[in-house]
Every structure is written in structure tokens, then in C-alpha cells.
Design a protein around this motif. Sequence first.
Motif, PDB file in Angstrom:
ATOM      1  N   ASP A 190       0.876  -1.173   0.000  1.00 47.26           N
ATOM      2  CA  ASP A 190       0.000   0.000   0.000  1.00 47.26           C
ATOM      3  C   ASP A 190       0.910   1.218   0.000  1.00 47.26           C
ATOM      4  N   ASN A 191       0.963   1.895  -1.139  1.00 47.50           N
ATOM      5  CA  ASN A 191       1.788   3.101  -1.252  1.00 47.50           C
ATOM      6  C   ASN A 191       3.243   2.826  -0.851  1.00 47.50           C
ATOM      7  N   GLY A 192       3.733   1.635  -1.204  1.00 42.80           N
ATOM      8  CA  GLY A 192       5.130   1.312  -0.933  1.00 42.80           C
ATOM      9  C   GLY A 192       5.371   0.526   0.343  1.00 42.80           C
ATOM     10  N   ASP A 193       4.392   0.491   1.255  1.00 44.10           N
ATOM     11  CA  ASP A 193       4.566  -0.270   2.498  1.00 44.10           C
ATOM     12  C   ASP A 193       4.038  -1.686   2.307  1.00 44.10           C
TER      13      ASP A 193
ATOM     14  N   ILE B 134       2.238  -4.871   3.536  1.00 42.97           N
ATOM     15  CA  ILE B 134       1.245  -5.137   4.571  1.00 42.97           C
ATOM     16  C   ILE B 134       1.002  -6.639   4.650  1.00 42.97           C
TER      17      ILE B 134
ATOM     18  N   PRO C 138      -7.084   0.583   1.067  1.00 46.63           N
ATOM     19  CA  PRO C 138      -6.617   1.892   0.604  1.00 46.63           C
ATOM     20  C   PRO C 138      -7.601   2.522  -0.386  1.00 46.63           C
ATOM     21  N   PRO C 139      -7.727   3.847  -0.343  1.00 45.97           N
ATOM     22  CA  PRO C 139      -8.660   4.518  -1.245  1.00 45.97           C
ATOM     23  C   PRO C 139      -8.180   4.540  -2.693  1.00 45.97           C
ATOM     24  N   ASN C 140      -6.891   4.372  -2.917  1.00 43.21           N
ATOM     25  CA  ASN C 140      -6.338   4.505  -4.269  1.00 43.21           C
ATOM     26  C   ASN C 140      -5.746   3.193  -4.749  1.00 43.21           C
TER      27      ASN C 140
ATOM     28  N   ARG D 124      -2.083   2.488  -6.161  1.00 38.84           N
ATOM     29  CA  ARG D 124      -0.882   2.335  -5.334  1.00 38.84           C
ATOM     30  C   ARG D 124      -0.878   0.999  -4.586  1.00 38.84           C
TER      31      ARG D 124
ATOM     32  N   LYS E 215       3.854   2.365   8.562  1.00 40.93           N
ATOM     33  CA  LYS E 215       3.987   1.448   7.425  1.00 40.93           C
ATOM     34  C   LYS E 215       2.628   0.940   6.996  1.00 40.93           C
TER      35      LYS E 215
ATOM     36  N   GLY F 262       0.685   2.533   4.631  1.00 37.53           N
ATOM     37  CA  GLY F 262       0.295   3.108   3.348  1.00 37.53           C
ATOM     38  C   GLY F 262      -0.655   4.271   3.524  1.00 37.53           C
ATOM     39  N   MET F 263      -1.565   4.388   2.572  1.00 38.93           N
ATOM     40  CA  MET F 263      -2.500   5.501   2.607  1.00 38.93           C
ATOM     41  C   MET F 263      -3.770   5.113   3.345  1.00 38.93           C
ATOM     42  N   GLY F 264      -4.097   3.823   3.317  1.00 44.24           N
ATOM     43  CA  GLY F 264      -5.345   3.376   3.934  1.00 44.24           C
ATOM     44  C   GLY F 264      -5.307   3.471   5.444  1.00 44.24           C
TER      45      GLY F 264
ATOM     46  N   ILE G 109      -7.172  11.578   4.285  1.00 41.52           N
ATOM     47  CA  ILE G 109      -6.525  10.998   3.102  1.00 41.52           C
ATOM     48  C   ILE G 109      -5.400  11.902   2.601  1.00 41.52           C
TER      49      ILE G 109
ATOM     50  N   ARG H   9       2.061  11.937   3.764  1.00 39.00           N
ATOM     51  CA  ARG H   9       2.863  11.472   4.911  1.00 39.00           C
ATOM     52  C   ARG H   9       3.291  12.662   5.772  1.00 39.00           C
TER      53      ARG H   9
END
Lengths: 424, 424
Positions: free
Chosen positions: A215-218, A220, A233-235, A238, B224, B226-228, B259, B265
Motif C-alpha cells: 500500500d503506497n510502498g509499504d 502489509i 486503501p482509497p487509491n 498504489r 507502514k 500506506g494511505m489506507g 486521506i 505522509r
Amino acid sequence: MADKRKRRRPDLSSDDDGEVHIPFKNRLKPDAAIIKTLEGITASLRSSSSSSSKTLTLNDLSLANACREVTDLSLASVQCSIESLVLSIARSILAGEGFSFSVPSRGAANQLYVPELDRIVLKDKSSLRPYANISTVRKTSITTRILQLVHQLCLKNIHVTKRDLFYTDVKLFQDQTQSDTVLDDVSCMLGCTRSSLNVIAAEKGVVVGRLIFSDNGDMIDCTKMGMGGKAIPPNIDRVGDMQSDALFILLVEKDAAYIRLAEDRFYNRFPCIIVTAKGQPDVATRLFLRKMKMELKLPVLALMDSDPYGLKILSVYGCGSKNMSYDSANLTTPDIKWLGIRPSDLDKYKIPEQCRLPMTEQDIKTGKDLLEEDFVKKNPGWVEELTLMVKTKKKAEIQALSSFGFQYLSEVYLPLKLQQQDWL
Amino acid sequence: MADKRKRRRPDLSSDDDGEVHIPFKNRLKPDAAIIKTLEGITASLRSSSSSSSKTLTLNDLSLANACREVTDLSLASVQCSIESLVLSIARSILAGEGFSFSVPSRGAANQLYVPELDRIVLKDKSSLRPYANISTVRKTSITTRILQLVHQLCLKNIHVTKRDLFYTDVKLFQDQTQSDTVLDDVSCMLGCTRSSLNVIAAEKGVVVGRLIFSDNGDMIDCTKMGMGGKAIPPNIDRVGDMQSDALFILLVEKDAAYIRLAEDRFYNRFPCIIVTAKGQPDVATRLFLRKMKMELKLPVLALMDSDPYGLKILSVYGCGSKNMSYDSANLTTPDIKWLGIRPSDLDKYKIPEQCRLPMTEQDIKTGKDLLEEDFVKKNPGWVEELTLMVKTKKKAEIQALSSFGFQYLSEVYLPLKLQQQDWL
């Protein structure tokens, strides 16, 4: 056995004195046997989907010209499309011809259910939106502004919500429905999904179980997300690197059942991924489910309330909602199986009478309307179940299973369903 | 400067051609300077809370007999309390006296706002609920059944929702409000929180940023996620081991702002923990916020819409809701600061006129009602802001800041607020 039960007159609504009252617990095979069956199903699904029957598209049906669908585009392609569009407008203006947009119609009359795809798609009707016309000048201005804002998002590579978009120019948009509508127009014009435009919806879904993704590079690991799970995640753009040793995806309608399964770590007993949108499916959860199904090639089993809304929610995951039909290819997950709670389960699992709720007039009407829908009619098993529901006029929530003990869902009902491959 | 601006007539509602139009961006100091200030504030908060002024309790105010509050109890204590209660009932029955429960009254007449605690608490009125009485026999039976079900939860050490509880005995409870009400009664009778009874609420909050904690045994690193972000666990008793190098907690009212901050970040630029309940605060998020505040001893800064509901939501986090006042000590977070969007920010940050929405009659009434509430009156700064809102009859959402560019919130507004320590 049945006789003995009758004599003891067990109180099915309590689970406090032992195993005797718990229906069907004794029919369960060892977990290893159930898992073996599931492995076979998943393997055959994978081999069939990788070899012959690839997913049908509008092209395969020679409908590519007659129908319209959008696809996921990279940010660079979106940027490029906008720039070409604007260049052609500039040329048109310089040639003394003013300018207009050709906007695909998204009305009901322009929608079509394609049985081969099991989805609603848009037909090819478009309308012209000229700038030099008193009735369209406002909408044309809004369209131009939205194109410019999306272009900015491409350059900055950030995501915003529809609400953010609206607030960048309240004076022009006046109210949010106007910018929202034109945003959907722009998706159709550019032939891409709304998420490709980097405009995202608020997420409310959660996922837990045998899934690892980025998720965005992380990275999970969803087996290590406790009881709360990972917020979806909303997007979707990513989200990547999905890995899993699960044998199926369990799609749960509501929060309470999700919590039960997460606390019991059901996914460790039967390797699976558990996902819920907590009610009405949001776009982020629908995209996430589809991505899992496509990349991991797992069967999706749905656990819904036994009422018309449960089936309706299943249908939104499966074949889309009418107002986003132009994006149905990306938002829908094919071949979702209806695991339960099905109307026939009420008798089969001896759900106590007082846990079955009478359907309201509105419920019954919704049920009858669903019987006319193509996505129900194509599945004879579903028609049978729904007909039974409308006939008995009874509905039940997933929670009704708690009448046999709080953990009946995770310890008996679901394992038995899996063992018997009891889904439609 | 102001002159020059006027001559250029900048269009404040667009951010597409450079830095010039972005108000106050040039006033920002380097991040390191802002962080230095924040470190000072957090350090002084920690030293003051660890030394002299410990949190006041009803005991300190000699109100322990006159008022009633519940506390978190271990599962073993809850089990023990239920067993003692049942033993005393058995004795009473054997003595030929039948039995009754003494149930604390939770009505409005029995509630009290204690300014020293800044919380609503229950006064000490109770009522008797005898079994051998036609008007109370049903409620007494329900109370007994709920006690038995909670006792089961203790033995099994599992969590269920209110809905699950209801479905274990629909015949007796009839509808869920009846089991819910008695569940709150049982909390008060046993003197423990509802979450101590292992009955949990559906969670909808998310958290992201400089926080590590354990959820049901799994260690979660919220940088870590992400965006969610990480979904806040429904059961606070399985949350522990909180560690953080954050300097403050940013409490965000709504999803869209969350968001933005998660994607940017923001927590890596200014070390913080970002949390939101996505609107109306749920119990799980309130418990989680309080736990963070208490264990990490960080300032809590609230980012809400500039309307009466934003302030009302802040008040629920800060001093509780009326219908759960018996549990206010555990659900409320003391000393939350109102960072923004404050009514005075609208002029200060030159929010364009078209992004300020007229308040409805209902909004204005709610605003005036809030001015009469104790939790507003005790804070002169809040009174001033709210008076301004009601006078100008204008409200604005957090998203209104997008009129200066999608990232104005994270890149200018919040850093400047932090730099100027501009909170009340």
C-alpha cells in the motif's frame, strides 16, 4: 437421533450447557479433509482461468463499436489524452470554428446488460457540448476546468476526493453534484476509470487474513493486523505485489460477522482472505476485491444477510451499479458464489422461528423486482432461493446464527458450508 | 506588498500558476524551527502531567458517594462480580425473600456536569427491580439473562457485538433496544465499562503515523500502513504496548482531510499520529484516542469543520455524550485543543467568499445552544469563536482550503498553525 432430540426438547436458543444442542456439529469432517477439497477447487479454477476461457471483452463479442467501456490508464496516458484533447480544441478555435466536447451519454436509455459479460455497459450514444451555445456554455466551461484540474493531479501525482475537487472552484461549480457529474463525463470522454484520474472515494472497507500486499510502498501482512484488520486503501493504483496462500476469499456483508471471524482468526483454520465493506459496497472495496480475484485467481464466497438487500449488495459487487455502468469492467468481480445465509438455510440450519423476521411490503417488492433482474435470472439456483424468500416472506440476518452460540458461525456453519461445497 | 497584490488581482481560487497566490506560504519558518517549538510544548506537558497535577477523580472532589462512574475491569473481576451477585440472589431466594436487582438510574435527571473533571457523570440515584412484580418481572428476567450471557463471554474470552447478544435470545429480548438498554444497566450495576463486558461496537476509525501498538498480539507500525491506514480495533482491551516518537496527535473530523495528510505522509514532516473516526465519533475511536493521550502524554489538536457540528463532535471526544455519561471517565479525552478550521480562520486565511456557506436556521440554533453548554463556556476562546460564527452566519468545511491548491492544508495551513501555536 431425531427421536432422542425430540424427547429432550432442547432449547435451541441457548448454548450454555454443552454440545448437544448445536445442530450439525457432529457432521463436520476434520479440517484437513475440508481443506483438501478446497485445494482441489482452487486448483481447477486456476488451471481453467489460465488456459482456455480467458475473460470475455466487448471486443470478443464484436460489441467494441456499439458499446463503450473505460479502462485503467496510467497517469502519463491520462495526461497525454488531456493534452491531445486540448490541442485539438486549440486548432478548432484557431480555424475559427469555436469548440465543443463530444460527451458519451450515461443515461438509462444508453445502458445495456450484456449476458455474456454479466455486466451493465454503456451503448455508444454521445452528445455534443458546444461552448458557443447558451444552453451548454456553463457545462462546457465546467468540463474544461475539470480537465485542467485533473491535468494538475497528473503533474503532481497526488490523489484528491470529489469534495476537494469541488472546493477548488466553488464559484464555477456552484454545487458538488455539478462537478461530480462532469467528472464522470470526463472519465467517459477519456475512456478511463475515475480512479485513473486520481480522484478517489473515501474508503470504509477492511481486509484481514492470508494476504500480503503493498500500500503506497509499504508491505502489509494481513495475518498480522489483529482484530481491527487493515483499512482498504482509497487509491487502487498504489496497491500491488499481492501474494497469498489462501484457498478462497470470503466476502462478508457486515461488520459484526467480520469481527467474529477476525477474532477467531478463521483464516488460520481455513486459509482465506476476509473482506468487508461494512454494508453498501464502496468503490475502493469493489476495486480491491476485483484486483484480488484477478491476480490471485481465488473463488469468492459471499456471506450476506438472507434478505433482498443482501442479494442486492452481492449484485453490486458482481455486476455493478447502474450509475457507474461505464466503469463496470473494472468495478465488478466475476463469478461470486452465494454461500449464505440463503433462504433455504433457515430451515436447513433450524434457525429458530423468532430469529426469522417478517419481510415488509417494501422488502417483498424489492425481492420481486430482483427476480426480474438479468443477473438473478441467469442463475437458476438464485431464482429458486429468492422465490423461496418471497414465498415464505421471512428474512434473517447473519447474526441469527448466534442463537446457537456466539461462535456457531465460525465453528460450525462456515466449516460445514465449505465441506459440502454448499454455494450457488 | 498588499498594494502590489491588489494591482495583480490574483485569482485566489486557482493554484495553477505558481506560488504567488498562496497566502502565508512565505511566513513559514523552516520545519526544524517549528519542530523545536513543538518539542518544548510536549516536554512541558509531560513533566506537568507526571509531577504535580494528576488527573482529578470523583474521589478527589469528595463526590465518590454522590456520583457514580464505571472503570475498566479485568475479565476475571467481571466474572467474579457476576458470581457474587448471583450468589447473593440465591441466598435471598433461599431465605424466602425472592430477589431484586438494584439498578442505577441513567436518566437525564440523574446526570451532572462536573466542571473540575470537565465531564458528565451520573448521580447516585438507583431503583429496585424486583422479580416478583408484574411491572418489572420482564426486565428482571432480561437482566438475569444478560448477566448469564456476559458470564459466558468471560469464560470463553471472546468479544461479541450488541447485535450478536440480541440474537442469542430473540424470544426473550423481542427487540434490540431492550437488550441494549439492559446491557448498559448491567455495566452500571457491575461498575465497569461496556467494553469490560466484552461487548464491542463496530469500529470505523483509522490511524496512521508515528505510533506502534499491539492489536490482539500483532505488533502494528502505523508509519507502514500506506494511505489506507490501520483500522482501529473494536476491542480496546486487546490494544497495548503503545510506543511513539510523535510530538502531537492530530484528530481529524473527516475522511477527505485524513486521506490528504496520509498520502502526503504529513507525520514524517512533523512527527505526529493522525486519527479520524470519519464523522461522528464511535466508541472504539474514542477509547483509542484516550488511551493514546493517557499513555503517550501528547497534546491532542483537533481539525474540524468550522460549523456547529464540528464543535459538537469535538465535545463528544472531549467530554462525552449524554447517553453514555456513566462511562464518561473512560470515553473522554481531556484537554483537546481546537486547532481549526476556526470561524476566525475564514478571514485570517482569506477563504474565498464562495467557499463560505450560509448557515441554516437549524445550524444557527445548534450554535446558540452550544453557547449555553458548560464545556464551551469554560473556554473563553471557544465562546469568542462560536459567537463569531453565529454572528457572521457563515460556516466552512476543512476542504474549503483546497481553493488555494489541493495540498494547502498539509503544506501551509497546518505548518503555520503549528508554528504559531495557534490553538485554543
